[in-house]
Design a protein around this motif. Sequence first.
Motif, PDB file in Angstrom:
ATOM      1  N   PRO A  99       0.792  -1.230   0.000  1.00 37.00           N
ATOM      2  CA  PRO A  99       0.000   0.000   0.000  1.00 37.00           C
ATOM      3  C   PRO A  99       0.827   1.284   0.000  1.00 37.00           C
ATOM      4  CG  PRO A  99      -0.714  -1.471   1.766  1.00 37.00           C
ATOM      5  CD  PRO A  99       0.500  -2.078   1.130  1.00 37.00           C
ATOM      6  N   THR A 100       1.943   1.306   0.725  1.00 41.11           N
ATOM      7  CA  THR A 100       2.786   2.496   0.772  1.00 41.11           C
ATOM      8  C   THR A 100       3.448   2.734  -0.576  1.00 41.11           C
ATOM      9  OG1 THR A 100       3.224   2.053   3.102  1.00 41.11           O
ATOM     10  CG2 THR A 100       4.678   3.624   1.994  1.00 41.11           C
ATOM     11  N   LEU A 101       4.002   1.678  -1.152  1.00 41.13           N
ATOM     12  CA  LEU A 101       4.632   1.783  -2.465  1.00 41.13           C
ATOM     13  C   LEU A 101       3.600   2.184  -3.501  1.00 41.13           C
ATOM     14  CD1 LEU A 101       7.174   1.404  -4.193  1.00 41.13           C
ATOM     15  CD2 LEU A 101       6.536  -1.005  -4.442  1.00 41.13           C
ATOM     16  N   LYS A 102       2.401   1.608  -3.392  1.00 38.04           N
ATOM     17  CA  LYS A 102       1.319   1.919  -4.331  1.00 38.04           C
ATOM     18  C   LYS A 102       0.995   3.407  -4.291  1.00 38.04           C
ATOM     19  CE  LYS A 102      -2.824   1.063  -2.934  1.00 38.04           C
ATOM     20  NZ  LYS A 102      -4.058   0.437  -2.498  1.00 38.04           N
ATOM     21  N   GLU A 103       0.752   3.938  -3.115  1.00 39.68           N
ATOM     22  CA  GLU A 103       0.358   5.337  -2.987  1.00 39.68           C
ATOM     23  C   GLU A 103       1.461   6.266  -3.485  1.00 39.68           C
ATOM     24  OE1 GLU A 103      -1.090   8.328   0.524  1.00 39.68           O
ATOM     25  OE2 GLU A 103      -1.800   6.264   0.555  1.00 39.68           O
ATOM     26  N   ASP A 104       2.689   6.028  -3.055  1.00 43.59           N
ATOM     27  CA  ASP A 104       3.804   6.864  -3.484  1.00 43.59           C
ATOM     28  C   ASP A 104       3.994   6.804  -4.998  1.00 43.59           C
ATOM     29  OD1 ASP A 104       4.246   7.475  -0.837  1.00 43.59           O
ATOM     30  OD2 ASP A 104       5.964   6.137  -0.613  1.00 43.59           O
ATOM     31  N   THR A 105       3.922   5.615  -5.557  1.00 44.97           N
ATOM     32  CA  THR A 105       4.155   5.420  -6.989  1.00 44.97           C
ATOM     33  C   THR A 105       3.102   6.122  -7.828  1.00 44.97           C
ATOM     34  OG1 THR A 105       5.209   3.285  -6.580  1.00 44.97           O
ATOM     35  CG2 THR A 105       4.392   3.673  -8.808  1.00 44.97           C
ATOM     36  N   PHE A 106       1.830   5.896  -7.527  1.00 45.46           N
ATOM     37  CA  PHE A 106       0.764   6.454  -8.341  1.00 45.46           C
ATOM     38  C   PHE A 106       0.602   7.963  -8.128  1.00 45.46           C
ATOM     39  CE2 PHE A 106      -0.358   1.950  -8.484  1.00 45.46           C
ATOM     40  CZ  PHE A 106      -0.526   1.802  -9.845  1.00 45.46           C
ATOM     41  N   HIS A 107       0.742   8.419  -6.899  1.00 46.46           N
ATOM     42  CA  HIS A 107       0.655   9.863  -6.645  1.00 46.46           C
ATOM     43  C   HIS A 107       1.781  10.602  -7.359  1.00 46.46           C
ATOM     44  CE1 HIS A 107      -2.718  10.652  -4.097  1.00 46.46           C
ATOM     45  NE2 HIS A 107      -2.381   9.727  -3.231  1.00 46.46           N
ATOM     46  N   SER A 108       2.988  10.074  -7.274  1.00 49.42           N
ATOM     47  CA  SER A 108       4.119  10.773  -7.902  1.00 49.42           C
ATOM     48  C   SER A 108       4.006  10.782  -9.421  1.00 49.42           C
ATOM     49  CB  SER A 108       5.450  10.162  -7.470  1.00 49.42           C
ATOM     50  OG  SER A 108       5.579   8.860  -7.968  1.00 49.42           O
ATOM     51  N   ALA A 109       3.214   9.872  -9.994  1.00 49.06           N
ATOM     52  CA  ALA A 109       2.990   9.863 -11.447  1.00 49.06           C
ATOM     53  C   ALA A 109       1.796  10.734 -11.833  1.00 49.06           C
ATOM     54  CB  ALA A 109       2.773   8.437 -11.934  1.00 49.06           C
ATOM     55  N   GLY A 110       1.096  11.300 -10.829  1.00 49.00           N
ATOM     56  CA  GLY A 110       0.008  12.234 -11.104  1.00 49.00           C
ATOM     57  C   GLY A 110      -1.364  11.618 -11.241  1.00 49.00           C
ATOM     58  N   LEU A 111      -1.568  10.398 -10.762  1.00 51.74           N
ATOM     59  CA  LEU A 111      -2.876   9.756 -10.843  1.00 51.74           C
ATOM     60  C   LEU A 111      -3.692  10.020  -9.581  1.00 51.74           C
ATOM     61  CD1 LEU A 111      -1.012   8.072 -12.863  1.00 51.74           C
ATOM     62  CD2 LEU A 111      -2.786   6.360 -12.690  1.00 51.74           C
ATOM     63  N   SER A 112      -5.023   9.906  -9.702  1.00 52.12           N
ATOM     64  CA  SER A 112      -5.942  10.073  -8.574  1.00 52.12           C
ATOM     65  C   SER A 112      -6.505   8.712  -8.192  1.00 52.12           C
ATOM     66  CB  SER A 112      -7.106  10.984  -8.963  1.00 52.12           C
ATOM     67  OG  SER A 112      -6.638  12.222  -9.412  1.00 52.12           O
ATOM     68  N   GLU A 113      -6.752   8.515  -6.901  1.00 58.54           N
ATOM     69  CA  GLU A 113      -7.273   7.235  -6.419  1.00 58.54           C
ATOM     70  C   GLU A 113      -8.798   7.255  -6.371  1.00 58.54           C
ATOM     71  OE1 GLU A 113      -6.431   4.078  -2.805  1.00 58.54           O
ATOM     72  OE2 GLU A 113      -5.926   6.185  -2.514  1.00 58.54           O
ATOM     73  N   SER A 114      -9.381   6.146  -6.812  1.00 62.83           N
ATOM     74  CA  SER A 114     -10.825   5.945  -6.731  1.00 62.83           C
ATOM     75  C   SER A 114     -11.055   4.488  -6.372  1.00 62.83           C
ATOM     76  CB  SER A 114     -11.488   6.275  -8.072  1.00 62.83           C
ATOM     77  OG  SER A 114     -12.865   6.021  -8.004  1.00 62.83           O
ATOM     78  N   GLY A 115     -11.195   4.211  -5.070  1.00 65.38           N
ATOM     79  CA  GLY A 115     -11.311   2.819  -4.614  1.00 65.38           C
ATOM     80  C   GLY A 115      -9.998   2.098  -4.829  1.00 65.38           C
ATOM     81  N   GLN A 116     -10.032   0.962  -5.526  1.00 73.14           N
ATOM     82  CA  GLN A 116      -8.817   0.205  -5.852  1.00 73.14           C
ATOM     83  C   GLN A 116      -8.307   0.554  -7.247  1.00 73.14           C
ATOM     84  OE1 GLN A 116      -6.866  -2.060  -3.976  1.00 73.14           O
ATOM     85  NE2 GLN A 116      -8.009  -0.967  -2.398  1.00 73.14           N
ATOM     86  N   THR A 117      -8.792   1.649  -7.807  1.00 76.09           N
ATOM     87  CA  THR A 117      -8.392   2.058  -9.148  1.00 76.09           C
ATOM     88  C   THR A 117      -7.733   3.432  -9.084  1.00 76.09           C
ATOM     89  OG1 THR A 117     -10.261   0.847 -10.089  1.00 76.09           O
ATOM     90  CG2 THR A 117      -9.230   2.498 -11.494  1.00 76.09           C
ATOM     91  N   TRP A 118      -6.682   3.592  -9.861  1.00 80.40           N
ATOM     92  CA  TRP A 118      -5.992   4.872  -9.993  1.00 80.40           C
ATOM     93  C   TRP A 118      -6.258   5.384 -11.393  1.00 80.40           C
ATOM     94  CZ3 TRP A 118      -3.201   7.256  -6.093  1.00 80.40           C
ATOM     95  CH2 TRP A 118      -3.110   6.519  -4.904  1.00 80.40           C
ATOM     96  N   ILE A 119      -6.619   6.653 -11.524  1.00 81.38           N
ATOM     97  CA  ILE A 119      -7.106   7.198 -12.783  1.00 81.38           C
ATOM     98  C   ILE A 119      -6.343   8.463 -13.171  1.00 81.38           C
ATOM     99  CG2 ILE A 119      -9.128   8.165 -13.978  1.00 81.38           C
ATOM    100  CD1 ILE A 119     -10.856   6.565 -11.982  1.00 81.38           C
ATOM    101  N   ALA A 120      -6.037   8.564 -14.455  1.00 78.88           N
ATOM    102  CA  ALA A 120      -5.522   9.802 -15.042  1.00 78.88           C
ATOM    103  C   ALA A 120      -6.461  10.160 -16.180  1.00 78.88           C
ATOM    104  CB  ALA A 120      -4.106   9.611 -15.573  1.00 78.88           C
ATOM    105  N   VAL A 121      -6.953  11.394 -16.194  1.00 73.57           N
ATOM    106  CA  VAL A 121      -7.844  11.877 -17.236  1.00 73.57           C
ATOM    107  C   VAL A 121      -7.045  12.799 -18.147  1.00 73.57           C
ATOM    108  CG1 VAL A 121      -9.927  13.229 -17.707  1.00 73.57           C
ATOM    109  CG2 VAL A 121      -9.849  11.705 -15.726  1.00 73.57           C
ATOM    110  N   ARG A 122      -7.227  12.624 -19.454  1.00 76.46           N
ATOM    111  CA  ARG A 122      -6.528  13.489 -20.416  1.00 76.46           C
ATOM    112  C   ARG A 122      -6.762  14.944 -19.999  1.00 76.46           C
ATOM    113  NH1 ARG A 122      -4.525  13.229 -25.666  1.00 76.46           N
ATOM    114  NH2 ARG A 122      -5.187  11.077 -25.944  1.00 76.46           N
TER     115      ARG A 122
END
Length: 131
Positions: A99-122
Amino acid sequence: PYKDIPSDKDAMSGVIRRLISNQLSCVLVAELDGKLYGIVMGEAVELWYSNSKRCADPAIFYCIDQSAGSDLIKEYLRWAWSIKSVAEVTFSVASQYDPTLKEDTFHSAGLSESGQTWIAVRPQERDYGVA
């Protein structure tokens, strides 16, 4: 990846061959001196609610290093945004992912969390409320 489902190497090889040979697919690997640090594979698929828009949905995302994972995600986003019809990129995360690696990785790439899914919108889609 799932302990109760046996892996079929021939089926997996077939999927990888199909992804490599398709312009609407992407396979990226982070490797250094023969050691695998991460991989992302996916394709741009039609959204269920739109015939003209696509979602780049990785089939596999794996990383053992936050920096490699973030770099892979950013490169995957660059590929996805190069396809004009891609409106969003989603990453569904398996429960065994740290979970820690997940949050750091996806946040630093600019994605938003929605449940168990990380989303980037054009970026230009955000102004119109299209997701």
